[in-house]
Scaffold this motif. Structure first.
Motif, PDB file in Angstrom:
ATOM      1  N   MET A 245       0.820  -1.204   0.000  1.00 38.86           N
ATOM      2  CA  MET A 245       0.000   0.000   0.000  1.00 38.86           C
ATOM      3  C   MET A 245       0.855   1.256   0.000  1.00 38.86           C
ATOM      4  O   MET A 245       0.599   2.212  -0.729  1.00 38.86           O
ATOM      5  CB  MET A 245      -0.925  -0.028   1.218  1.00 38.86           C
ATOM      6  CG  MET A 245      -1.879   1.154   1.342  1.00 38.86           C
ATOM      7  SD  MET A 245      -1.198   2.540   2.281  1.00 38.86           S
ATOM      8  CE  MET A 245      -1.152   1.828   3.914  1.00 38.86           C
ATOM      9  N   ILE A 246       1.942   1.264   0.808  1.00 44.93           N
ATOM     10  CA  ILE A 246       2.827   2.437   0.863  1.00 44.93           C
ATOM     11  C   ILE A 246       3.496   2.665  -0.487  1.00 44.93           C
ATOM     12  O   ILE A 246       3.553   3.795  -1.001  1.00 44.93           O
ATOM     13  CB  ILE A 246       3.877   2.248   1.972  1.00 44.93           C
ATOM     14  CG1 ILE A 246       3.206   2.276   3.357  1.00 44.93           C
ATOM     15  CG2 ILE A 246       4.948   3.332   1.905  1.00 44.93           C
ATOM     16  CD1 ILE A 246       4.140   1.960   4.501  1.00 44.93           C
ATOM     17  N   LYS A 247       3.990   1.595  -1.122  1.00 46.71           N
ATOM     18  CA  LYS A 247       4.644   1.736  -2.423  1.00 46.71           C
ATOM     19  C   LYS A 247       3.665   2.242  -3.481  1.00 46.71           C
ATOM     20  O   LYS A 247       4.022   3.053  -4.344  1.00 46.71           O
ATOM     21  CB  LYS A 247       5.234   0.391  -2.849  1.00 46.71           C
ATOM     22  CG  LYS A 247       6.477  -0.014  -2.060  1.00 46.71           C
ATOM     23  CD  LYS A 247       7.070  -1.306  -2.604  1.00 46.71           C
ATOM     24  CE  LYS A 247       8.366  -1.667  -1.876  1.00 46.71           C
ATOM     25  NZ  LYS A 247       8.970  -2.912  -2.389  1.00 46.71           N
ATOM     26  N   SER A 248       2.414   1.780  -3.407  1.00 42.00           N
ATOM     27  CA  SER A 248       1.417   2.217  -4.376  1.00 42.00           C
ATOM     28  C   SER A 248       1.153   3.707  -4.263  1.00 42.00           C
ATOM     29  O   SER A 248       1.048   4.414  -5.272  1.00 42.00           O
ATOM     30  CB  SER A 248       0.118   1.428  -4.164  1.00 42.00           C
ATOM     31  OG  SER A 248      -0.897   1.882  -5.025  1.00 42.00           O
ATOM     32  N   VAL A 249       1.047   4.214  -3.019  1.00 41.85           N
ATOM     33  CA  VAL A 249       0.812   5.648  -2.807  1.00 41.85           C
ATOM     34  C   VAL A 249       2.002   6.464  -3.305  1.00 41.85           C
ATOM     35  O   VAL A 249       1.846   7.524  -3.940  1.00 41.85           O
ATOM     36  CB  VAL A 249       0.546   5.926  -1.319  1.00 41.85           C
ATOM     37  CG1 VAL A 249       0.542   7.426  -1.051  1.00 41.85           C
ATOM     38  CG2 VAL A 249      -0.785   5.316  -0.904  1.00 41.85           C
ATOM     39  N   ILE A 250       3.235   5.988  -3.034  1.00 42.31           N
ATOM     40  CA  ILE A 250       4.436   6.704  -3.494  1.00 42.31           C
ATOM     41  C   ILE A 250       4.443   6.799  -5.015  1.00 42.31           C
ATOM     42  O   ILE A 250       4.676   7.873  -5.604  1.00 42.31           O
ATOM     43  CB  ILE A 250       5.707   6.000  -2.985  1.00 42.31           C
ATOM     44  CG1 ILE A 250       5.804   6.126  -1.456  1.00 42.31           C
ATOM     45  CG2 ILE A 250       6.954   6.601  -3.632  1.00 42.31           C
ATOM     46  CD1 ILE A 250       6.920   5.300  -0.848  1.00 42.31           C
ATOM     47  N   ASP A 251       4.174   5.691  -5.697  1.00 44.06           N
ATOM     48  CA  ASP A 251       4.207   5.671  -7.163  1.00 44.06           C
ATOM     49  C   ASP A 251       3.127   6.545  -7.769  1.00 44.06           C
ATOM     50  O   ASP A 251       3.324   7.129  -8.848  1.00 44.06           O
ATOM     51  CB  ASP A 251       4.050   4.231  -7.677  1.00 44.06           C
ATOM     52  CG  ASP A 251       5.233   3.355  -7.303  1.00 44.06           C
ATOM     53  OD1 ASP A 251       6.315   3.918  -7.027  1.00 44.06           O
ATOM     54  OD2 ASP A 251       5.084   2.117  -7.276  1.00 44.06           O
TER      55      ASP A 251
END
Length: 317
Positions: A245-251
């Motif tokens: 979830m964190i990586k998705s928000v960053i991208d």
């Protein structure tokens, strides 16, 4: 179950309710307790004070010496002018009737029971809450208390995993597995499963496994070790889902520029990702993920008065 009015026999008409919003040191909290213990009230009137260290305070007064507004202003003025000042945004303070305070006090009592089970510091300066009241409250709120305890385990899963494993090992070694204990562990497993319900494939498989475990438990053919394994699997899935979830928000919402002039405050990340900016666990996870993007963290840099910033990244315009 007895309500608050019955417990206090209608003798305590006023309740001072104080909640600490921002963390303060224990020394400052103890000064507040001492002040509230000795503040002047009506002559020969009883006072009972309950509190969870550094978080909540309830003071039940038989009779106040002055108006509620004057009484509150005197306390707020003391907090504002004393040696270790307490800012108005750091706390909520109000005077309620005993009846109106019932819901808040019941919430406090639920936290007290849960925290006591967790071994945290919970202090009551009066024995006025009888044991039978606490037992009745515990029985009638069993589902809520259990749910709150599971939520606390998820937030602090890295800190509690060793304790849970030790408890399971003791049960297995002593060979005292009971049907009620197995059912309890299955309920805890279900709570963990529900927390990550968006991981549909994994959750469906675990629910099916849990139903099998319940049937096998009734026949006393399942051991607590199997439940521990399933719980560890769910914990791993929870952490994996959080990372994704964190990586998705960053991208989706940020641009990695690798330009040291670009920076984003720790608070912005925490607000968007619903992380606790004061949690070492949450910040360590966020920083570890951002390192994969060559983004560095500076805990001293202040952005809009808040310490902590990440360099080499900016919000997508």
């Amino acid at each position: 179950m007895k309500n608050i009015q019955t417990v206090w026999s209608d003798n305590f008409g006023s309740v001072l309710q104080l909640k600490i919003n921002n963390p303060i040191c224990s020394e400052r909290f103890n000064e507040i307790i001492n002040y509230l213990n000795y503040i002047e009230i009506q002559s020969n009137a009883d006072t009972h004070i309950f509190y969870i260290q550094n978080k909540y305070i309830f003071v039940f007064y038989e009779e106040l010496i002055e108006s509620e507004k004057s009484f509150l202003n005197k306390i707020k003025n003391h907090f504002r002018t004393c040696k270790n000042k307490l800012h108005i945004d750091d706390y909520n303070l109000d005077i309620l009737t005993t009846e109106d305070a019932s819901k808040s006090f019941n919430d406090w009592l639920m936290k007290l029971i849960v925290k006591t089970k967790d071994g945290e510091q919970v202090i009551s300066k009066s024995a006025i809450v009888a044991n039978d009241y606490i037992r009745d409250f515990n029985e009638l709120n069993h589902d809520k208390i259990g749910k709150l305890k599971i939520e606390k385990e998820i937030v602090k899963i890295n800190n509690n995993i060793d304790i849970v494993n030790n408890e399971v090992d003791v049960i297995v070694n002593e060979n005292i597995i009971l049907d009620i204990e197995i059912e309890k562990k299955n309920n805890e497993l279900q709570e963990l499963i529900d927390k990550r319900n968006e991981q549909n494939d994994l959750l469906t498989r675990i629910r099916e496994e849990r139903q099998k475990v319940i049937l096998e438990n009734k026949k006393k053919k399942e051991s607590i070790q199997n439940i521990k394994d399933k719980k560890a699997e769910v914990i791993e899935a929870v952490e994996r889902g959080k990372t994704q979830m964190i990586k998705s928000v960053i991208d989706e919402f940020f641009v990695v520029s690798n330009d040291k002039k670009d920076c984003v405050s720790k608070k912005i990340f925490c607000d968007m990702l619903q992380l606790d900016q004061n949690s070492k666990i949450d910040i360590r996870l966020l920083s570890t993920i951002l390192k994969e993007y060559d983004v560095t963290y500076n805990r001293v840099k202040r952005v809009k008065g808040v310490a902590g910033a990440y360099f080499g990244i900016k919000l997508l315009e």
